[in-house]
Design a protein around this motif. Structure first.
Motif, PDB file in Angstrom:
ATOM      1  N   ALA A 119      -0.767   6.678 -12.074  1.00  0.00           N
ATOM      2  CA  ALA A 119      -0.928   7.199 -10.908  1.00  0.00           C
ATOM      3  C   ALA A 119      -1.502   6.458  -9.706  1.00  0.00           C
ATOM      4  O   ALA A 119      -2.133   5.451 -10.051  1.00  0.00           O
ATOM      5  N   LYS A 120      -1.644   7.003  -8.382  1.00  0.00           N
ATOM      6  CA  LYS A 120      -2.143   5.978  -7.567  1.00  0.00           C
ATOM      7  C   LYS A 120      -3.612   5.930  -7.856  1.00  0.00           C
ATOM      8  O   LYS A 120      -4.449   6.916  -8.150  1.00  0.00           O
ATOM      9  N   GLY A 121      -4.287   4.697  -7.978  1.00  0.00           N
ATOM     10  CA  GLY A 121      -5.460   4.300  -8.600  1.00  0.00           C
ATOM     11  C   GLY A 121      -5.578   4.644  -9.979  1.00  0.00           C
ATOM     12  O   GLY A 121      -6.974   4.648 -10.259  1.00  0.00           O
ATOM     13  N   ASP A 280       8.345   3.914 -10.767  1.00  0.00           N
ATOM     14  CA  ASP A 280       8.294   5.450 -11.071  1.00  0.00           C
ATOM     15  C   ASP A 280       7.590   6.119 -10.119  1.00  0.00           C
ATOM     16  O   ASP A 280       7.774   7.353  -9.840  1.00  0.00           O
ATOM     17  N   LEU A 281       6.516   5.555  -9.402  1.00  0.00           N
ATOM     18  CA  LEU A 281       5.751   6.156  -8.296  1.00  0.00           C
ATOM     19  C   LEU A 281       6.479   5.870  -6.859  1.00  0.00           C
ATOM     20  O   LEU A 281       5.769   5.908  -5.917  1.00  0.00           O
ATOM     21  N   GLY A 282       7.390   5.154  -7.056  1.00  0.00           N
ATOM     22  CA  GLY A 282       8.144   5.002  -5.493  1.00  0.00           C
ATOM     23  C   GLY A 282       7.874   3.706  -4.968  1.00  0.00           C
ATOM     24  O   GLY A 282       8.243   3.352  -4.131  1.00  0.00           O
ATOM     25  N   GLY A 283       7.407   2.706  -6.064  1.00  0.00           N
ATOM     26  CA  GLY A 283       7.213   1.389  -5.564  1.00  0.00           C
ATOM     27  C   GLY A 283       8.478   0.694  -5.222  1.00  0.00           C
ATOM     28  O   GLY A 283       9.492   0.674  -5.968  1.00  0.00           O
ATOM     29  N   GLU A 284       8.456  -0.266  -4.051  1.00  0.00           N
ATOM     30  CA  GLU A 284       9.700  -0.774  -3.679  1.00  0.00           C
ATOM     31  C   GLU A 284       9.639  -2.163  -4.292  1.00  0.00           C
ATOM     32  O   GLU A 284       8.917  -3.129  -4.460  1.00  0.00           O
ATOM     33  N   MET A 285      11.128  -2.670  -4.481  1.00  0.00           N
ATOM     34  CA  MET A 285      11.378  -3.947  -5.302  1.00  0.00           C
ATOM     35  C   MET A 285      12.338  -4.516  -4.193  1.00  0.00           C
ATOM     36  O   MET A 285      13.017  -3.955  -3.617  1.00  0.00           O
ATOM     37  N   THR A 286      12.444  -6.017  -4.485  1.00  0.00           N
ATOM     38  CA  THR A 286      13.439  -6.703  -3.723  1.00  0.00           C
ATOM     39  C   THR A 286      14.784  -6.521  -4.619  1.00  0.00           C
ATOM     40  O   THR A 286      14.824  -6.241  -5.642  1.00  0.00           O
ATOM     41  N   ASP A 287      15.802  -7.118  -4.024  1.00  0.00           N
ATOM     42  CA  ASP A 287      17.093  -7.105  -4.526  1.00  0.00           C
ATOM     43  C   ASP A 287      17.094  -8.035  -5.909  1.00  0.00           C
ATOM     44  O   ASP A 287      17.864  -8.066  -6.664  1.00  0.00           O
ATOM     45  N   ARG A 288      15.980  -9.016  -5.748  1.00  0.00           N
ATOM     46  CA  ARG A 288      15.790  -9.893  -6.888  1.00  0.00           C
ATOM     47  C   ARG A 288      14.969  -9.488  -7.825  1.00  0.00           C
ATOM     48  O   ARG A 288      14.513 -10.249  -8.762  1.00  0.00           O
ATOM     49  N   THR A 293       6.068  -7.091  -1.273  1.00  0.00           N
ATOM     50  CA  THR A 293       4.762  -6.882  -0.571  1.00  0.00           C
ATOM     51  C   THR A 293       5.094  -7.070   1.066  1.00  0.00           C
ATOM     52  O   THR A 293       6.196  -8.046   1.526  1.00  0.00           O
ATOM     53  N   ASP A 294       3.949  -6.922   1.890  1.00  0.00           N
ATOM     54  CA  ASP A 294       3.874  -7.285   3.010  1.00  0.00           C
ATOM     55  C   ASP A 294       3.184  -8.912   2.920  1.00  0.00           C
ATOM     56  O   ASP A 294       2.859  -9.392   2.114  1.00  0.00           O
ATOM     57  N   ASP A 295       2.631  -9.293   4.166  1.00  0.00           N
ATOM     58  CA  ASP A 295       2.143 -10.563   4.368  1.00  0.00           C
ATOM     59  C   ASP A 295       0.766 -10.659   3.800  1.00  0.00           C
ATOM     60  O   ASP A 295       0.415 -11.672   3.747  1.00  0.00           O
ATOM     61  N   HIS A 296       0.224  -9.663   3.463  1.00  0.00           N
ATOM     62  CA  HIS A 296      -0.923  -9.497   2.858  1.00  0.00           C
ATOM     63  C   HIS A 296      -1.137  -9.016   1.701  1.00  0.00           C
ATOM     64  O   HIS A 296      -1.984  -8.454   0.863  1.00  0.00           O
ATOM     65  N   LYS A 298       0.473  -6.584   0.184  1.00  0.00           N
ATOM     66  CA  LYS A 298       0.352  -5.037  -0.214  1.00  0.00           C
ATOM     67  C   LYS A 298       1.802  -4.510  -0.292  1.00  0.00           C
ATOM     68  O   LYS A 298       2.831  -4.967   0.192  1.00  0.00           O
ATOM     69  N   THR A 299       1.852  -3.572  -1.466  1.00  0.00           N
ATOM     70  CA  THR A 299       3.214  -3.067  -1.379  1.00  0.00           C
ATOM     71  C   THR A 299       3.363  -1.806  -0.815  1.00  0.00           C
ATOM     72  O   THR A 299       2.343  -1.474   0.106  1.00  0.00           O
ATOM     73  N   ASN A 300       4.556  -1.152  -0.715  1.00  0.00           N
ATOM     74  CA  ASN A 300       4.617   0.004  -0.002  1.00  0.00           C
ATOM     75  C   ASN A 300       3.734   1.202  -0.650  1.00  0.00           C
ATOM     76  O   ASN A 300       3.647   2.208   0.234  1.00  0.00           O
ATOM     77  N   ILE A 301       3.079   1.186  -1.583  1.00  0.00           N
ATOM     78  CA  ILE A 301       1.971   2.168  -2.065  1.00  0.00           C
ATOM     79  C   ILE A 301       0.588   1.669  -1.609  1.00  0.00           C
ATOM     80  O   ILE A 301       0.138   0.677  -1.949  1.00  0.00           O
ATOM     81  N   ASP A 302       0.036   2.521  -0.904  1.00  0.00           N
ATOM     82  CA  ASP A 302      -1.532   2.286  -0.644  1.00  0.00           C
ATOM     83  C   ASP A 302      -2.427   2.235  -1.777  1.00  0.00           C
ATOM     84  O   ASP A 302      -2.191   2.691  -2.770  1.00  0.00           O
ATOM     85  N   GLY A 303      -3.198   0.823  -1.496  1.00  0.00           N
ATOM     86  CA  GLY A 303      -3.954   0.715  -2.835  1.00  0.00           C
ATOM     87  C   GLY A 303      -3.442  -0.177  -4.159  1.00  0.00           C
ATOM     88  O   GLY A 303      -4.036  -0.427  -5.077  1.00  0.00           O
ATOM     89  N   ILE A 304      -1.973  -0.651  -3.862  1.00  0.00           N
ATOM     90  CA  ILE A 304      -1.448  -1.413  -4.789  1.00  0.00           C
ATOM     91  C   ILE A 304      -1.027  -2.598  -4.197  1.00  0.00           C
ATOM     92  O   ILE A 304      -0.334  -2.747  -3.322  1.00  0.00           O
ATOM     93  N   TYR A 305      -1.417  -3.858  -4.706  1.00  0.00           N
ATOM     94  CA  TYR A 305      -1.037  -5.138  -4.313  1.00  0.00           C
ATOM     95  C   TYR A 305      -0.397  -5.607  -5.326  1.00  0.00           C
ATOM     96  O   TYR A 305      -0.527  -5.368  -6.647  1.00  0.00           O
TER      97      TYR A 305
END
Ligand code: NAI
Length: 462
Positions: A119-121, A280-288, A293-296, A298-305
């Protein structure tokens, strides 16, 4: 209240370095690691054990090929493979034990087991649930295999099995002329194995400055490695003691076969995210298949890097470490930064190959006017004294401003010398800045200064 400020999943160079920095910045931190020992692929089955075998086999090569010319006569040493593996294991133990000590010293909790984000966190390890304000995914990568090739880690091996063979094989086929194939191929060639490297492309080490790659291939050929380029491996048939490899000649067409006692599959690595729970929590992956992640980080889910091999970018321990330190700063509310333009790459063969910044091919593609200052180790007194004068230093600098844009080194201690250029690039230095810096004599590093001089009015000893 969460149990931790940060839980890091994965105790490799990315994860454990991130954990130490988080703790140093005052965050309550835990590392979840599935292996019994810390240090990840790098310390257990990668960089560190391969360096032990490269060192031992280099010593043997020196004794067999170079001692007599230096007046050192006598019987060459023979290989006690069991002892060599024990030496390698001792090196691993010292390093993984060192990381355990560092985590303890920094009051980082080490949770042993495979972690899943439930779950988140929340990270579940076995039956236990642990909560954290932030989670960092640092799960690394695993060898990627080829279609039609079944790995048994005995006859058909990845880098993991190649570090544990039960004997030194008579013949070895290496699929892929990348870093792993050439480092481990070198180890066995020095130990007396007939090594054939089969590469899909028309050149070795994809992405390497071409001029450097050509010199590198020539040097490895002189050391006894055989190369079959433009060859696409189709399948490997293995028995308990032998394998038959089939490849297609991409230039002339037609299928060919090759027999070998051991086949090493070294065709790259892929991000490791099995059973992680992120998607399973909706985390985004790349085609590869990388965690996006973004430039810092961070994934698309708050609190997950996420950091290291599991995200985009070169799969290098030191890149993961830098990201680990930077994300720790971000989590502590500071600024974290990684300069992806200045990440060195090193191949630990003899001679070593090291590079940083742009290759000549990249500069041409990008239409950047540049000058190349090149200096051969043949003009370096120290290299001549130790019979290691194969190779060169090449500095690429902006044609107009003289700012250093890249450097490619093949020669003795290249993997250490490259850092002079890394520091220079971080400071935005010009080739002249290096040329005007006094370098101790006699050192290999004088060749770096000479290459910088060659970007200007000319090298002295060329
Ligand atoms: P790599 O990506 O460096 O090289 C793989 C090679 O296999 C490529 O040249 C590719 O063209 C070739 N190949 C792919 N499919 C093939 C086929 N069907 N037939 C023939 N050739 C084929 O991958 P490698 O060497 O496995 O390394 C994996 C990662 O680990 C890399 O990112 C590398 O940077 C990293 N690494 C770094 C080390 C270092 O920094 N010293 C040491 C070991 C690994």
């Amino acid at each position: 209240m969460a149990d931790y400020d940060v839980i890091i999943i994965g105790g490799g160079p990315g994860g454990y370095v991130c954990a130490i920095r988080c703790a140093q910045l005052g965050l309550k931190t835990a590392v979840v690691e599935g292996r019994e020992t810390l240090g990840g692929t790098c310390l257990n089955v990668g960089c560190i054990p391969s360096k032990a075998l490269l060192h031992a086999s280099h010593m043997l090569h020196e004794a067999e090929h170079n001692f007599a010319a230096m007046g050192l006569k006598g019987k060459s040493p023979s290989v006690d493979w069991k002892q060599m593996l024990a030496y390698k294991q001792d090196t691993i133990d010292q390093n993984t034990g060192g990381v355990a000590f560092l985590l303890k010293k920094n009051k980082v909790d080490h949770i042993q087991g495979w972690g899943k984000i439930t779950a988140k966190g929340e990270v579940t390890v076995g039956d236990e649930k642990h909560t954290a304000k932030n989670i960092v995914i640092a799960t690394g990568s695993e060898p990627s295999t080829l279609k039609g090739v079944d790995v048994d880690e005995k006859v058909v091996v990845t880098s993991t099995g190649a570090l544990e063979l039960n004997k030194v094989p008579k013949t070895m086929a290496v699929i892929g002329a990348g870093v792993i194939g050439l480092e481990l191929g070198s180890v066995y060639a020095r130990l007396g194995t007939e090594v054939t490297v089969i590469e899909y492309l028309d050149h070795i080490t994809p992405g390497m400055d071409k001029d450097t790659g050509k010199t590198f291939q020539r040097t490895l050929k002189k050391q006894g490695l055989t190369f079959i380029l433009n060859a696409a491996v189709q399948s490997v048939e293995a028995s308990k003691t032998k394998a038959k490899l089939t490849y297609e000649d991409r230039k002339k067409g037609g299928e060919h076969t090759l027999d070998a006692d051991v086949v090493l599959v070294a065709t790259g690595r892929r991000p490791f995210t099995d059973n992680l729970g992120f998607t399973d929590l909706g985390g985004e992956m790349t085609d590869r298949g990388q965690v996006k992640t973004d430039d810092h980080w961070k994934t698309n889910i708050d609190g997950i890097y996420a950091i290291g091999d599991v995200i985009e970018g070169p799969m290098l321990a030191h890149k993961a470490e830098d990201e680990g330190m930077a994300v720790a700063e971000v989590l502590a509310g500071n600024h974290g930064h990684v300069n992806y333009g200045v990440i060195p790459g090193v191949i630990y063969t003899t001679p070593e190959v090291a590079s940083v910044g742009k290759t000549e091919e990249q500069l041409k593609d990008e239409g950047i006017a540049y000058k190349a200052g090149k200096f051969s180790f043949k003009g370096n007194g120290r290299a001549k004294a130790v019979h290691q004068s194969d190779g060169f230093v090449k500095i690429l600098a902006d044609a107009e401003t003289d700012r250093i844009l890249g450097c490619h080194l093949i020669g003795p201690a290249a993997g250490d010398m490259i850092h002079e250029i890394c520091v220079a690039m971080e400071f935005g230095a010009s080739a002249q800045d290096i040329a005007l810096t006094c370098h101790a004599h006699p050192t290999f590093s004088e060749a770096v200064r000479e290459a910088a001089l060659a970007c200007g009015d000319g090298a002295i000893h060329a």
